[in-house]
Scaffold this motif. Structure first.
Motif, PDB file in Angstrom:
ATOM      1  N   GLN A   1       0.867  -1.182   0.000  1.00  0.00           N
ATOM      2  CA  GLN A   1       0.000   0.000   0.000  1.00  0.00           C
ATOM      3  C   GLN A   1       0.897   1.222   0.000  1.00  0.00           C
ATOM      4  O   GLN A   1       1.717   1.412   0.898  1.00  0.00           O
ATOM      5  CB  GLN A   1      -0.900   0.026   1.237  1.00  0.00           C
ATOM      6  CG  GLN A   1      -1.769   1.271   1.287  1.00  0.00           C
ATOM      7  CD  GLN A   1      -2.516   1.417   2.608  1.00  0.00           C
ATOM      8  OE1 GLN A   1      -2.634   0.472   3.381  1.00  0.00           O
ATOM      9  NE2 GLN A   1      -3.010   2.611   2.858  1.00  0.00           N
ATOM     10  N   LYS A   2       0.738   2.068  -1.014  1.00  0.00           N
ATOM     11  CA  LYS A   2       1.517   3.294  -1.103  1.00  0.00           C
ATOM     12  C   LYS A   2       0.818   4.422  -0.358  1.00  0.00           C
ATOM     13  O   LYS A   2      -0.394   4.428  -0.218  1.00  0.00           O
ATOM     14  CB  LYS A   2       1.739   3.687  -2.561  1.00  0.00           C
ATOM     15  CG  LYS A   2       2.624   2.721  -3.296  1.00  0.00           C
ATOM     16  CD  LYS A   2       2.981   3.244  -4.657  1.00  0.00           C
ATOM     17  CE  LYS A   2       4.005   2.317  -5.272  1.00  0.00           C
ATOM     18  NZ  LYS A   2       4.780   2.960  -6.296  1.00  0.00           N
ATOM     19  N   PHE A   3       1.605   5.373   0.092  1.00  0.00           N
ATOM     20  CA  PHE A   3       1.102   6.559   0.775  1.00  0.00           C
ATOM     21  C   PHE A   3       0.421   7.451  -0.258  1.00  0.00           C
ATOM     22  O   PHE A   3       0.998   7.803  -1.281  1.00  0.00           O
ATOM     23  CB  PHE A   3       2.281   7.301   1.419  1.00  0.00           C
ATOM     24  CG  PHE A   3       1.897   8.487   2.235  1.00  0.00           C
ATOM     25  CD1 PHE A   3       1.634   8.357   3.584  1.00  0.00           C
ATOM     26  CD2 PHE A   3       1.827   9.748   1.669  1.00  0.00           C
ATOM     27  CE1 PHE A   3       1.301   9.462   4.359  1.00  0.00           C
ATOM     28  CE2 PHE A   3       1.495  10.853   2.432  1.00  0.00           C
ATOM     29  CZ  PHE A   3       1.227  10.709   3.777  1.00  0.00           C
ATOM     30  N   ASP A   4      -0.826   7.803  -0.004  1.00  0.00           N
ATOM     31  CA  ASP A   4      -1.584   8.680  -0.899  1.00  0.00           C
ATOM     32  C   ASP A   4      -2.126   9.834  -0.070  1.00  0.00           C
ATOM     33  O   ASP A   4      -3.057   9.669   0.721  1.00  0.00           O
ATOM     34  CB  ASP A   4      -2.722   7.900  -1.558  1.00  0.00           C
ATOM     35  CG  ASP A   4      -3.526   8.730  -2.534  1.00  0.00           C
ATOM     36  OD1 ASP A   4      -3.244   9.940  -2.701  1.00  0.00           O
ATOM     37  OD2 ASP A   4      -4.463   8.170  -3.134  1.00  0.00           O
ATOM     38  N   GLU A   5      -1.540  10.993  -0.259  1.00  0.00           N
ATOM     39  CA  GLU A   5      -1.895  12.153   0.551  1.00  0.00           C
ATOM     40  C   GLU A   5      -3.198  12.817   0.127  1.00  0.00           C
ATOM     41  O   GLU A   5      -3.680  13.719   0.807  1.00  0.00           O
ATOM     42  CB  GLU A   5      -0.758  13.176   0.521  1.00  0.00           C
ATOM     43  CG  GLU A   5      -0.457  13.703  -0.875  1.00  0.00           C
ATOM     44  CD  GLU A   5       0.844  14.477  -0.930  1.00  0.00           C
ATOM     45  OE1 GLU A   5       1.132  15.240   0.004  1.00  0.00           O
ATOM     46  OE2 GLU A   5       1.569  14.301  -1.924  1.00  0.00           O
ATOM     47  N   SER A   6      -3.820  12.351  -0.939  1.00  0.00           N
ATOM     48  CA  SER A   6      -5.014  13.021  -1.453  1.00  0.00           C
ATOM     49  C   SER A   6      -6.285  12.697  -0.673  1.00  0.00           C
ATOM     50  O   SER A   6      -7.256  13.434  -0.764  1.00  0.00           O
ATOM     51  CB  SER A   6      -5.214  12.683  -2.935  1.00  0.00           C
ATOM     52  OG  SER A   6      -5.516  11.306  -3.092  1.00  0.00           O
ATOM     53  N   HIS A   7      -6.304  11.596   0.071  1.00  0.00           N
ATOM     54  CA  HIS A   7      -7.489  11.275   0.867  1.00  0.00           C
ATOM     55  C   HIS A   7      -7.073  10.504   2.122  1.00  0.00           C
ATOM     56  O   HIS A   7      -6.038   9.843   2.154  1.00  0.00           O
ATOM     57  CB  HIS A   7      -8.528  10.484   0.056  1.00  0.00           C
ATOM     58  CG  HIS A   7      -8.015   9.208  -0.518  1.00  0.00           C
ATOM     59  ND1 HIS A   7      -8.035   8.027   0.164  1.00  0.00           N
ATOM     60  CD2 HIS A   7      -7.447   8.952  -1.723  1.00  0.00           C
ATOM     61  CE1 HIS A   7      -7.515   7.071  -0.590  1.00  0.00           C
ATOM     62  NE2 HIS A   7      -7.140   7.599  -1.727  1.00  0.00           N
TER      63      HIS A   7
ATOM     64  N   GLY B   1      -5.884   6.946   2.224  1.00  0.00           N
ATOM     65  CA  GLY B   1      -4.586   6.722   1.590  1.00  0.00           C
ATOM     66  C   GLY B   1      -3.402   6.955   2.505  1.00  0.00           C
ATOM     67  O   GLY B   1      -2.279   6.595   2.173  1.00  0.00           O
ATOM     68  N   TYR B   2      -3.633   7.553   3.663  1.00  0.00           N
ATOM     69  CA  TYR B   2      -2.508   7.799   4.567  1.00  0.00           C
ATOM     70  C   TYR B   2      -2.757   7.448   6.033  1.00  0.00           C
ATOM     71  O   TYR B   2      -1.826   7.373   6.817  1.00  0.00           O
ATOM     72  CB  TYR B   2      -2.028   9.251   4.474  1.00  0.00           C
ATOM     73  CG  TYR B   2      -3.035  10.309   4.814  1.00  0.00           C
ATOM     74  CD1 TYR B   2      -3.329  10.641   6.124  1.00  0.00           C
ATOM     75  CD2 TYR B   2      -3.680  11.011   3.809  1.00  0.00           C
ATOM     76  CE1 TYR B   2      -4.245  11.631   6.440  1.00  0.00           C
ATOM     77  CE2 TYR B   2      -4.602  12.006   4.100  1.00  0.00           C
ATOM     78  CZ  TYR B   2      -4.868  12.318   5.424  1.00  0.00           C
ATOM     79  OH  TYR B   2      -5.769  13.293   5.720  1.00  0.00           O
TER      80      TYR B   2
ATOM     81  N   SER C   1       4.919  13.136   3.319  1.00  0.00           N
ATOM     82  CA  SER C   1       4.584  13.451   1.926  1.00  0.00           C
ATOM     83  C   SER C   1       5.841  13.599   1.064  1.00  0.00           C
ATOM     84  O   SER C   1       5.857  13.186  -0.092  1.00  0.00           O
ATOM     85  CB  SER C   1       3.763  14.737   1.857  1.00  0.00           C
ATOM     86  OG  SER C   1       2.518  14.552   2.479  1.00  0.00           O
TER      87      SER C   1
ATOM     88  N   LYS D   1       7.051  10.092   0.218  1.00  0.00           N
ATOM     89  CA  LYS D   1       5.961   9.149  -0.071  1.00  0.00           C
ATOM     90  C   LYS D   1       6.296   8.086  -1.119  1.00  0.00           C
ATOM     91  O   LYS D   1       5.726   7.000  -1.097  1.00  0.00           O
ATOM     92  CB  LYS D   1       4.705   9.907  -0.492  1.00  0.00           C
ATOM     93  CG  LYS D   1       4.821  10.578  -1.839  1.00  0.00           C
ATOM     94  CD  LYS D   1       3.588  11.335  -2.185  1.00  0.00           C
ATOM     95  CE  LYS D   1       3.783  12.027  -3.529  1.00  0.00           C
ATOM     96  NZ  LYS D   1       2.691  12.892  -3.834  1.00  0.00           N
ATOM     97  N   ASP D   2       7.196   8.362  -2.020  1.00  0.00           N
ATOM     98  CA  ASP D   2       7.560   7.389  -3.056  1.00  0.00           C
ATOM     99  C   ASP D   2       8.632   6.407  -2.593  1.00  0.00           C
ATOM    100  O   ASP D   2       9.064   5.559  -3.371  1.00  0.00           O
ATOM    101  CB  ASP D   2       8.059   8.112  -4.305  1.00  0.00           C
ATOM    102  CG  ASP D   2       6.973   8.960  -4.944  1.00  0.00           C
ATOM    103  OD1 ASP D   2       5.782   8.589  -4.830  1.00  0.00           O
ATOM    104  OD2 ASP D   2       7.307  10.000  -5.557  1.00  0.00           O
TER     105      ASP D   2
END
Length: 185
Positions: A38-44, A47-48, A66, A69-70
C-alpha cells in the motif's frame, strides 16, 4: 579459552570426540510477490491513515511523510498460520543498478510499553549490496551533489524534517544502509 586455561593450570588436554557441524541456513531469495503493498496517498484520508501509527511515535509529521511518499510502503505478508503481518517497509535497491527492489528495511508499530517494536530486514533481503535510496531531487545518482547517509530510513526522515528549510536537503539524496554499512554498499 579453555585450552589456554588448562595450560596455565597444568591440566590435561580435553579430547573432543563429537564432530562440530556447521549447519547451512537455507537461503530463500527476497520476493516482492510475497507482499501486498500500500503506497502513501496524501489526497485522501484512507490513503494515509494506515501509516500514522508508524510515524506518530517518531514525531515524523505529515509534510515529511509526503516528501518521502515514493520511498516507503506498508507491506503485508501472510504468515504460515494464516495471519497477516504488516510493517512499514523501506524498499532497498542496489545503487547504480536497475532500481529493482532487493529487500525491505522493515519497522513495526511500537509496543504498548513504549519500546520501538519490530525492526529488521525482510527475509532474503540483499543487505550486502542493497540500500534504501530516497532521491528527492530526482537527479541521476552519478550527478548527485548532496548525499545524506544514515543507519536507518527513520533517521533520514527525521533529519530531513529538522533541516527541510535548506535547499540541499529538499533536493538531496538520502541513503540508509539498514545498519552497519558493508563494503559493497
Amino acid at each position: 579459552v579453555h585450552e589456554v586455561c588448562r595450560n596455565i593450570l597444568g591440566l590435561p588436554q580435553e579430547e573432543r570426540t563429537q564432530n562440530i557441524i556447521n549447519p547451512q541456513k537455507e537461503h530463500i531469495p527476497f520476493s516482492l510477490d510475497e507482499y501486498t503493498l500500500q503506497k502513501f496517498d496524501e489526497s485522501h484520508v484512507d490513503g494515509y491513515k494506515g501509516f500514522y501509527p508508524y510515524f506518530r511515535y517518531r514525531g515524523i509529521d505529515f509534510r515529511t511523510q509526503s516528501a518521502f511518499k515514493d520511498h516507503y510502503v506498508l507491506a503485508t505478508k501472510t504468515s504460515k498460520n494464516g495471519k497477516p503481518f504488516t510493517t512499514l517497509a523501506f524498499p532497498m535497491q542496489i545503487a547504480g543498478g536497475d532500481k529493482k527492489i532487493v529487500g525491505f528495511e522493515e519497522r513495526g508499530i511500537p509496543r504498548l510499553d513504549g519500546s520501538s517494536g519490530y525492526k529488521g530486514l525482510a527475509r532474503g533481503s540483499n543487505a550486502a549490496e542493497g540500500m534504501w535510496i530516497a532521491n528527492l531531487g530526482g537527479r541521476d545518482l552519478g550527478k548527485a551533489k548532496d548525499i545524506f547517509w544514515f543507519e536507518s530510513a527513520y533517521d533520514a526522515m527525521a533529519y530531513y524534517q529538522l533541516h527541510r528549510d535548506k535547499r540541499e536537503v529538499r533536493k538531496g539524496v538520502f541513503v540508509s544502509t539498514s545498519g552497519n554499512p558493508g563494503i559493497n554498499q
